[in-house]
Design a protein around this motif. Structure first.
Motif, short mmCIF file in Angstrom:
data_model
loop_
_atom_site.label_atom_id
_atom_site.label_comp_id
_atom_site.label_asym_id
_atom_site.label_seq_id
_atom_site.Cartn_x
_atom_site.Cartn_y
_atom_site.Cartn_z
N GLY A 184 -19.79 -33.76 -74.57
CA GLY A 184 -20.69 -33.74 -75.70
C GLY A 184 -20.03 -33.71 -77.06
N ARG A 185 -18.74 -33.99 -77.13
CA ARG A 185 -18.02 -33.91 -78.41
C ARG A 185 -17.74 -35.28 -79.02
NH1 ARG A 185 -12.77 -31.23 -77.04
NH2 ARG A 185 -12.39 -31.56 -79.27
N PHE A 186 -17.89 -36.35 -78.23
CA PHE A 186 -17.51 -37.68 -78.72
C PHE A 186 -18.51 -38.73 -78.25
CE2 PHE A 186 -13.75 -35.14 -77.65
CZ PHE A 186 -13.22 -34.96 -78.92
N VAL A 187 -18.63 -39.80 -79.05
CA VAL A 187 -19.41 -40.98 -78.70
C VAL A 187 -18.48 -42.19 -78.74
CG1 VAL A 187 -21.27 -42.54 -79.41
CG2 VAL A 187 -21.62 -40.07 -79.50
N ALA A 213 -16.33 -38.72 -83.47
CA ALA A 213 -16.47 -37.29 -83.21
C ALA A 213 -17.88 -36.86 -83.61
CB ALA A 213 -15.43 -36.50 -84.00
N ILE A 214 -18.50 -36.02 -82.79
CA ILE A 214 -19.86 -35.55 -83.04
C ILE A 214 -19.80 -34.21 -83.77
CG2 ILE A 214 -22.04 -34.83 -82.00
CD1 ILE A 214 -21.35 -36.54 -79.58
N LYS A 230 -18.53 -39.10 -87.00
CA LYS A 230 -17.40 -39.43 -87.86
C LYS A 230 -16.45 -40.31 -87.06
CE LYS A 230 -13.45 -37.46 -90.36
NZ LYS A 230 -12.72 -36.21 -90.69
N THR A 231 -16.14 -41.50 -87.60
CA THR A 231 -15.24 -42.41 -86.92
C THR A 231 -13.83 -41.84 -86.90
OG1 THR A 231 -16.57 -44.27 -87.71
CG2 THR A 231 -14.39 -44.77 -86.83
N ILE A 232 -13.22 -41.80 -85.70
CA ILE A 232 -11.85 -41.28 -85.60
C ILE A 232 -10.87 -42.30 -85.03
CG2 ILE A 232 -12.57 -38.86 -85.47
CD1 ILE A 232 -12.14 -38.97 -82.46
N ILE A 262 -8.27 -40.69 -71.88
CA ILE A 262 -9.03 -40.03 -72.93
C ILE A 262 -8.35 -38.70 -73.23
CG2 ILE A 262 -11.26 -39.09 -73.64
CD1 ILE A 262 -12.62 -40.97 -71.70
N ASP A 263 -7.83 -38.57 -74.44
CA ASP A 263 -7.09 -37.37 -74.81
C ASP A 263 -8.05 -36.24 -75.18
OD1 ASP A 263 -4.67 -38.81 -74.49
OD2 ASP A 263 -4.92 -39.66 -76.50
N ASP A 264 -7.50 -35.03 -75.34
CA ASP A 264 -8.32 -33.87 -75.66
C ASP A 264 -9.07 -34.04 -76.98
OD1 ASP A 264 -7.52 -32.61 -73.35
OD2 ASP A 264 -5.97 -31.39 -74.31
N ASP A 265 -8.50 -34.82 -77.90
CA ASP A 265 -9.16 -35.04 -79.19
C ASP A 265 -10.15 -36.20 -79.15
OD1 ASP A 265 -7.46 -37.21 -79.05
OD2 ASP A 265 -6.35 -36.74 -80.89
N GLY A 266 -10.40 -36.72 -77.96
CA GLY A 266 -11.36 -37.81 -77.79
C GLY A 266 -10.78 -39.19 -77.96
N LYS A 267 -9.59 -39.31 -78.51
CA LYS A 267 -9.01 -40.61 -78.76
C LYS A 267 -8.51 -41.25 -77.46
CE LYS A 267 -7.71 -39.68 -83.56
NZ LYS A 267 -6.61 -39.62 -84.55
N LEU A 268 -8.40 -42.58 -77.50
CA LEU A 268 -8.02 -43.35 -76.33
C LEU A 268 -6.56 -43.80 -76.42
CD1 LEU A 268 -11.16 -45.67 -76.05
CD2 LEU A 268 -10.77 -43.48 -74.92
N THR A 269 -5.88 -43.79 -75.27
CA THR A 269 -4.53 -44.32 -75.16
C THR A 269 -4.54 -45.40 -74.08
OG1 THR A 269 -3.52 -42.23 -75.81
CG2 THR A 269 -2.13 -43.81 -74.64
N PHE A 270 -4.19 -46.62 -74.46
CA PHE A 270 -4.19 -47.73 -73.50
C PHE A 270 -3.13 -47.51 -72.44
CE2 PHE A 270 -2.23 -51.84 -72.34
CZ PHE A 270 -3.29 -52.36 -71.60
N VAL A 271 -3.49 -47.81 -71.17
CA VAL A 271 -2.55 -47.66 -70.06
C VAL A 271 -2.22 -49.00 -69.43
CG1 VAL A 271 -2.10 -46.53 -67.84
CG2 VAL A 271 -3.48 -45.36 -69.59
N ARG A 272 -3.25 -49.76 -68.98
CA ARG A 272 -2.97 -51.01 -68.26
C ARG A 272 -4.22 -51.88 -68.21
NH1 ARG A 272 -0.29 -49.18 -64.23
NH2 ARG A 272 -0.72 -46.94 -64.36
N THR A 273 -4.01 -53.15 -67.86
CA THR A 273 -5.13 -54.06 -67.59
C THR A 273 -5.01 -54.60 -66.18
OG1 THR A 273 -3.96 -56.01 -68.43
CG2 THR A 273 -5.34 -54.79 -70.00
#
Length: 389
Positions: free
Chosen positions: A265-268, A297-298, A306-308, A358-369
């Motif tokens: 419930g912290r991120f969209v 972030a919500i 808020k766009t992060i 998905i990191d604790d701060d909600g941000k994304l880290t690319f891994v693979r395709t």
């Protein structure tokens, strides 16, 4: 928490194991549906999956004759699918399917003509007969999604409308909101800012614990916040934010897409899609644009966003994405191959799946395709279902 991932190519629906620790997808087996998969939704028990299929082309393309909802049982340990009963026939192409909160009924949205229908779920969990409706006064134009509010008392039909062209006026979009009880829709209210002009909603999701609903506005590349009061949707949106990193640099048609709220419930998260092409050396190549996931972030006091982060999905046209139920992994599906310029050469970016931490701060880290050869078919749906074992 374990989960199975399912992704389609045309009528074939393939199961993948999800290795969260290594952010890997392991391809397992495939079931074949009566026609191309359009969308799927799990029963609340996580033991059954309802899959909507159609032989029609997308949008207003060639109409087919095969339209169904098919039920599968889900193996509680592996996620393997087995047919469960016989498919039920539908009148036209189903573009979206969901169940009500207790999974007593299946709700189906149809885009052409725009419509919503409700079908009972039998005691053996197979899809059943249609529920007669007193009358849907206005199903809008180009329905794209149907959802039931968390208290099971309202249904929202998301109708996108259509953008205007030099020869055709814009078709207005709207959220069509109905009271809902025992499979019956009533007391329709239309939410259509500015009469639905320059308003093309596509997809929505609810906060898991707070009275907030987030709606992606496809044709305007926005994300709206609506509040729910006593479980009922308030018509006026509270706030609106951009989905694009460069909203004033539209290089080709941009379309906001799927929206999902993080389980905590912290991120969209919202998808941005572009795929238009131009001719280069006699081949159609990608014209440019944003194919990305935007992270918000919500504000936990009022639900505003808020766009992060904006992160490229590494392929073209992220039609849909899903968050692992443990909240640590995201998988993004791209529905078709597209040529791109590579210096003076042309290469093909294949359809397929992209995996992100998905990191604790909600941000994304690319891994693979994962590249997927779709041939002359299309990837329309992908999702993860928690397993009970």
């Amino acid at each position: 928490m374990n989960a199975a991932l399912y992704a389609n190519v045309g009528p074939d629906l393939t199961r993948y194991d999800v290795d969260v620790i290594n952010a890997e997808l392991i391809k397992r087996d495939t079931v074949t549906l009566p026609a191309g998969v359009q969308y799927a939704w799990p029963h609340k028990s996580r033991r059954y999956l309802y899959v909507a299929t159609s032989s029609s082309a997308s949008g207003y393309g060639k109409a087919g004759t095969e339209h169904h909802v098919t039920a599968f049982s889900i193996h509680p340990a592996t996620g393997a699918l087995r047919p469960h009963g016989e498919p039920i026939r539908l009148p036209t192409r189903p573009i979206h399917v969901s169940t009500d909160i207790p999974s007593e009924h299946i709700l189906v949205a149809f885009n052409n003509p725009s419509a919503v229908r409700v079908y009972r779920i039998n005691k053996d969990f197979t899809p059943g007969e249609e529920v007669a409706q007193p009358g849907v006064t206005d199903p809008g134009i180009f329905a794209h999604q149907v959802r039931v509010t968390p208290n099971n008392q309202q249904v929202i039909l998301v109708t996108r409308g259509n953008e205007g062209t030099p020869t055709k006026a814009e078709d207005p979009g709207a959220l069509k909101v109905f009271d809902y009880k025992n499979g019956v829709l009533s007391n329709e209210v239309s939410i259509a800012p500015n009469g639905g002009k320059e308003y093309g909603p596509r997809h929505l999701d609810f906060h898991p614990s707070r009275p907030w609903m987030y709606v992606s506005i496809e044709t305007q590349n926005k994300m709206d916040l609506h509040r729910l009061v006593k479980g009922r949707v308030v018509s006026q949106f509270v706030s609106r934010v951009d989905t694009l990193i460069e909203p004033n640099n539209i290089r080709a048609r941009q379309a906001a897409g799927t929206v999902h709220v993080h389980p905590n419930g912290r991120f969209v998260y919202g998808a941005n899609r572009a795929q238009d092409t131009v001719d280069y050396q006699g081949k159609p190549v990608f014209k440019g644009g944003e194919n990305s996931i935007v992270v918000y972030a919500i504000d936990q006091k009022n639900g505003t966003l808020k766009t992060i982060q904006h992160v490229e999905t590494q392929k073209i046209h992220p039609r849909t994405f899903h968050i692992h139920p443990n909240g640590r992994l995201m998988v993004v599906e791209h529905n078709l191959p597209v040529n791109v310029r590579d210096g003076d050469a042309v290469k093909t970016v294949m359809a397929g799946l992209s995996v992100f931490w998905i990191d604790d701060d909600g941000k994304l880290t690319f891994v693979r395709t994962y590249d997927i050869d779709v041939g002359d078919k299309t990837m329309w749906w992908m999702g993860m279902v928690p397993l009970n074992a």
